[in-house]
Design a protein around this motif. Structure first.
Motif, mmCIF file in Angstrom:
data_model
loop_
_atom_site.group_PDB
_atom_site.id
_atom_site.type_symbol
_atom_site.label_atom_id
_atom_site.label_comp_id
_atom_site.label_asym_id
_atom_site.label_seq_id
_atom_site.Cartn_x
_atom_site.Cartn_y
_atom_site.Cartn_z
ATOM 1 N N ASP A 122 0.853 -1.195 0.000
ATOM 2 C CA ASP A 122 0.000 0.000 0.000
ATOM 3 C C ASP A 122 0.883 1.237 0.000
ATOM 4 O O ASP A 122 1.640 1.461 0.931
ATOM 5 C CB ASP A 122 -0.894 -0.035 1.252
ATOM 6 C CG ASP A 122 -1.845 1.153 1.296
ATOM 7 O OD1 ASP A 122 -1.874 1.914 0.314
ATOM 8 O OD2 ASP A 122 -2.547 1.292 2.308
ATOM 9 N N ARG A 123 0.765 2.057 -1.039
ATOM 10 C CA ARG A 123 1.613 3.239 -1.141
ATOM 11 C C ARG A 123 0.926 4.478 -0.572
ATOM 12 O O ARG A 123 1.394 5.595 -0.758
ATOM 13 C CB ARG A 123 1.984 3.505 -2.597
ATOM 14 C CG ARG A 123 2.653 2.322 -3.280
ATOM 15 C CD ARG A 123 3.821 1.792 -2.474
ATOM 16 N NE ARG A 123 4.890 2.764 -2.374
ATOM 17 C CZ ARG A 123 5.954 2.603 -1.605
ATOM 18 N NH1 ARG A 123 6.061 1.551 -0.817
ATOM 19 N NH2 ARG A 123 6.900 3.530 -1.581
ATOM 20 N N SER A 124 -0.195 4.311 0.099
ATOM 21 C CA SER A 124 -0.875 5.448 0.695
ATOM 22 C C SER A 124 -0.125 5.902 1.932
ATOM 23 O O SER A 124 0.734 5.196 2.462
ATOM 24 C CB SER A 124 -2.314 5.080 1.065
ATOM 25 O OG SER A 124 -2.321 4.193 2.162
ATOM 26 N N ALA A 125 -0.479 7.092 2.418
ATOM 27 C CA ALA A 125 0.179 7.615 3.603
ATOM 28 C C ALA A 125 -0.087 6.744 4.814
ATOM 29 O O ALA A 125 0.764 6.630 5.707
ATOM 30 C CB ALA A 125 -0.294 9.048 3.869
ATOM 31 N N MET A 126 -1.257 6.112 4.879
ATOM 32 C CA MET A 126 -1.572 5.261 6.023
ATOM 33 C C MET A 126 -0.680 4.033 6.095
ATOM 34 O O MET A 126 -0.598 3.380 7.129
ATOM 35 C CB MET A 126 -3.044 4.830 5.962
ATOM 36 C CG MET A 126 -4.045 5.936 6.251
ATOM 37 S SD MET A 126 -3.827 6.707 7.877
ATOM 38 C CE MET A 126 -4.239 5.329 8.944
ATOM 39 N N ALA A 127 0.009 3.719 4.995
ATOM 40 C CA ALA A 127 0.928 2.580 5.014
ATOM 41 C C ALA A 127 2.076 2.809 5.971
ATOM 42 O O ALA A 127 2.690 1.857 6.463
ATOM 43 C CB ALA A 127 1.463 2.314 3.610
ATOM 44 N N ALA A 128 2.401 4.058 6.254
ATOM 45 C CA ALA A 128 3.499 4.369 7.170
ATOM 46 C C ALA A 128 3.100 4.229 8.628
ATOM 47 O O ALA A 128 3.954 4.260 9.506
ATOM 48 C CB ALA A 128 3.999 5.791 6.910
ATOM 49 N N VAL A 129 1.803 4.070 8.898
ATOM 50 C CA VAL A 129 1.311 4.007 10.272
ATOM 51 C C VAL A 129 1.341 2.565 10.753
ATOM 52 O O VAL A 129 0.808 1.665 10.107
ATOM 53 C CB VAL A 129 -0.127 4.565 10.361
ATOM 54 C CG1 VAL A 129 -0.668 4.445 11.779
ATOM 55 C CG2 VAL A 129 -0.152 6.018 9.901
ATOM 56 N N GLY B 214 1.401 3.370 15.878
ATOM 57 C CA GLY B 214 1.143 4.597 15.139
ATOM 58 C C GLY B 214 2.377 5.022 14.378
ATOM 59 O O GLY B 214 2.930 4.258 13.581
ATOM 60 N N LEU B 215 2.850 6.255 14.624
ATOM 61 C CA LEU B 215 4.072 6.759 13.980
ATOM 62 C C LEU B 215 5.233 6.860 14.956
ATOM 63 O O LEU B 215 6.203 7.567 14.693
ATOM 64 C CB LEU B 215 3.799 8.132 13.351
ATOM 65 C CG LEU B 215 2.938 8.113 12.092
ATOM 66 C CD1 LEU B 215 2.579 9.528 11.656
ATOM 67 C CD2 LEU B 215 3.630 7.366 10.946
#
Length: 557
Positions: free
Chosen positions: A340-347, A352-353
């Motif tokens: 998943d290349r969406s921003a939520m993929a980093a979470v 969380g972050l």
């Protein structure tokens, strides 16, 4: 008509690194600090936006970032590549914008202030926490007629009937799946691990099933709802089953044992239980993890990550060192492997972050015992070479951690700089603020608990104010509130001004309403007593002493 946060032109999105840096450069309002894409309507705390838009909750000036000044948040922020040019030094106390208002006044009436003990609306989904199903009455699982409605004999199978035939217990399973499991994770785009990994195991594991019943019953009891079976009785059954599992453990049931223990840890959080019991569970989990010989499954990896979270959180709670070693932070390869290349993929689902910040917090917690031993050595042999060496090592460690905290920033891949979903954007802004709250709380912990600076010192107050402001933004953006108790409580205990304390009260109230766990209530009560004693002359009173005098234990989780 109330003013909403400004939006960007179609197709224009701001990098999250830029937004986070704007957060650090200027404590402006939650409406503009990250606003770079359409944001859904904010909760009750921000409904009166128009009244306070000119003088925002956090700032009386426009945000600034680097050499650019942003009077219009619709203008683009500096490019992603310029991130390394940002200053990473800590602001001075006078640079932290003072609150322009009491956050408890001027807002629309909080809908949760009504008598919510017997309402089912308290479990209704929010726009920021999308849920896959509606919320039936949590005290019972129901028989629902099929959609056709053509035959009086046409009924669907009761939910969770494959787990139990008892209606009340099906209700507890429903509550676990449709309420609790949402509250303890940061994202569910790829599924909720508690439903995908833990629940299926429970179908053939009475101890694990009883653990789920216990935590659901405890959560409902805290809300004042009637439950057929007491949480304490269900907890006793789960513990008895856990003892039998451990007595007959083998490589095949290690995940089952670890899953029961992890749920028992969550039970202690919900009930605000005892440190003795919690530490006993942690030692048992660590023993299971150390004895594992086979290859780890995805379920094993998830459960071990949950243990490592609780290991550090409990160390922060009880002023002890974590039982485990350091946690490996995610690498660039981990991000590159994400489908998943969406921003939520980093979470991260559990962290969380702050996944790569957790090792720093782990080191902070570990230094508590180091400081304790240093003080004993200096008292026994002042000026001795051993004491001098220990002191030098301690200063080196604290200095390196302080520098690392100044330089830390959430690791979001460069290609992940935008989100097309407004709800996701609001959630990400909330999660980013949650991460920044942890960083600022880590500064407070460093200065107060390790370096023994007074509560009134500029460094303590600067970080405490910023931590409280970011905690409030988590509420404003109505995102996940998992893991927020530690940064909120750590900063709130150091608050000396009424405005800062009212910010803390606002967050405590919304956090308890959303999460519904007794550890939040306990933390709030202890915090209020710390303020009371501080105002009555005990300037640097330590919160653990206050909690002990109240016969309470604050458990982070």
């Amino acid at each position: 008509m109330g003013m909403r946060p400004p939006t960007t032109a179609p197709g224009q999105h701001l990098g999250f690194h830029d937004r986070l840096q704007a957060l650090r450069q200027d404590s402006s309002s939650g409406s503009s600090i990250f606003s770079g894409s359409p944001t859904p309507p904010l909760p009750a705390i921000a409904e009166n936006w128009e009244v306070h838009s000119a003088h925002s909750v956090f700032s009386d000036s426009a945000s600034s970032c680097g050499s650019d000044t942003f009077t219009d948040m619709n203008s683009p922020l500096p490019p992603f590549d310029s991130l390394d040019n940002f200053a990473r030094s800590a602001p001075e106390l006078h640079e932290v914008k003072q609150l322009q208002m009491d956050p408890l006044e001027g807002f629309a009436k909080d809908p949760y202030e009504e008598d919510i003990a017997t309402t089912r609306e308290i479990f209704a989904p929010t726009s920021a926490l999308s849920r896959s199903s509606s919320y039936p009455d949590p005290t019972s699982a129901f028989l629902s007629p099929s959609g056709s409605g053509n035959s009086p004999y046409d009924f669907t199978v009761p939910p969770f009937s494959e787990y139990t035939t008892r209606e009340s217990r099906r209700g507890l399973l429903d509550h676990f799946c449709n309420v609790l499991s949402h509250l303890i994770v940061f994202k569910e785009e790829s599924g909720n691990p508690f439903r995908q990994m833990v629940l299926p195991m429970a179908q053939k594991s009475p101890p694990l099933l009883n653990a789920i019943y216990a935590i659901s019953s405890a959560h409902l009891e805290h809300r004042g709802l009637h439950v057929e079976e007491r949480a304490l009785d269900l907890h006793s059954k789960a513990l008895s089953g856990l003892q039998n599992l451990i007595a007959h453990k083998d490589e095949g049931n290690r995940d089952e044992v670890l899953a029961v223990i992890i749920l028992m840890l969550y039970y202690e959080v919900v009930r605000s239980g005892s440190s003795t019991v919690l530490n006993s569970h942690l030692r048992g989990a660590l023993s299971i993890m150390r004895e594992r010989r086979g290859k780890r499954s995805p379920t094993s990896a998830f459960l071990e990550r949950a243990f490592r979270y609780f290991d550090v959180a409990s160390a922060l709670s009880f002023g002890s060192s974590p039982m485990s070693g350091t946690i490996l932070a995610p690498t660039a390869q981990d991000f590159n492997a994400m489908p998943d290349r969406s921003a939520m993929a980093a979470v991260d689902t559990l962290f969380g972050l702050v996944a790569d910040l957790w090792p720093l917090i782990h080191r902070l917690a570990s230094l508590v015992d180091v400081k304790r031993n240093l003080e004993k050595q200096e008292l026994a042999s002042p000026g001795h070479e051993k004491a001098n060496n220990m002191h030098s090592d301690f200063e080196t460690n604290t200095s390196s951690i302080e520098l690392a905290l100044h330089q830390w920033i959430p690791k979001i891949p460069a290609v992940v700089v935008a989100t097309e979903n407004p709800a996701d954007d609001s959630r990400l802004q909330s999660i980013l603020n949650n991460a920044e709250a942890h960083r600022q709380a880590a500064f407070v912990f460093l200065y107060r608990n390790l370096l023994s600076q007074p509560r009134s010192s500029a460094k303590v107050q600067t970080s405490a104010k910023q931590a409280l402001q970011t905690c409030l933004r988590v509420v404003i953006f109505s995102g996940p509130m998992a893991a927020l108790v530690w940064p909120l409580f750590t900063a709130a205990c150091e608050a000396v001004e009424d405005n800062d304390r009212n910010v803390a009260r606002t967050v405590f109230r919304h956090l308890e309403t959303r999460q519904g766990m007794n550890n939040i209530v306990t933390a709030w009560e202890v915090c209020e007593e710390v303020w009371s004693r501080s105002d009555n002359g005990q300037v640097d009173v330590e919160w653990r002493e206050v909690a002990q005098s109240l016969s309470k234990e604050v458990i982070f989780g």
